[in-house]
Design an enzyme around this catalytic site. Sequence first.
Site, mmCIF file in Angstrom:
data_model
loop_
_atom_site.group_PDB
_atom_site.id
_atom_site.type_symbol
_atom_site.label_atom_id
_atom_site.label_comp_id
_atom_site.label_asym_id
_atom_site.label_seq_id
_atom_site.Cartn_x
_atom_site.Cartn_y
_atom_site.Cartn_z
ATOM 1 C CB CYS A 1 35.801 43.830 34.507
ATOM 2 S SG CYS A 1 35.255 43.087 32.952
ATOM 3 C CB CYS B 1 32.442 44.296 33.219
ATOM 4 S SG CYS B 1 32.806 42.549 33.491
#
Length: 221
Positions: free
Chosen positions: A128, A125
């Site tokens: 993230c 991600c």
Amino acid sequence: MSPTTTSLRSLSFSLYASSNSTPISTPIEARQLLSSCNRFYGLSSSSSSSSLTTSSLIGNLVFSSRNQSLSVKVQALAAETEQPKWWERKAGPNMIDITSAEQFLNALKDAGDRLVIVDFYGTWCGSCRAMFPKLCKTAKEHPNILFLKVNFDENKSLCKSLNVKVLPYFHFYRGADGQVESFSCSLAKFQKLREAIERHNVGSISNISSSASEKVEDSSE
């Protein structure tokens, strides 16, 4: 003497001379061949030798350069491999990696009335990864808050049971109140996480001091 007799004697002498003559050595033949080639191409033996030597030196330099380049790449790869991945880095003792549902429940239980923030993330991600450094900084600014990191791919059943469908995703827990808030967040909306901390970490001395520092930081940005 007849012509036939003369011819036989000449042939016999020729065969005898051939059998007793010293053969030309191979190196001499090679040198003669090289000399002939040089004369044909208009080169001297010394210039041919010089060209061969220069070619050998250039070849050695190119080979050495490639070896050095490969060595540097291998060293860089080794150094990168030895360093922890971005999601493996920890801000401090108040940031814990969760590897099972049992560990997750025990961490919430042991936290008592302490505010717990759960970060659901994926190693793949990009959002993230982008916000993780700021999350680590926030964890250092709030040592009284427990931060739990949950790898989505390694804890899919846990994430599914907690209805985590997007990443990064955050859960807030506090003592007997249980889960007090949950939302998705990104680096661009990190202020949302700070505001949630201010709401649910009320009464903490570290929260008051960190809130003041955050306001100063925001005004300077």
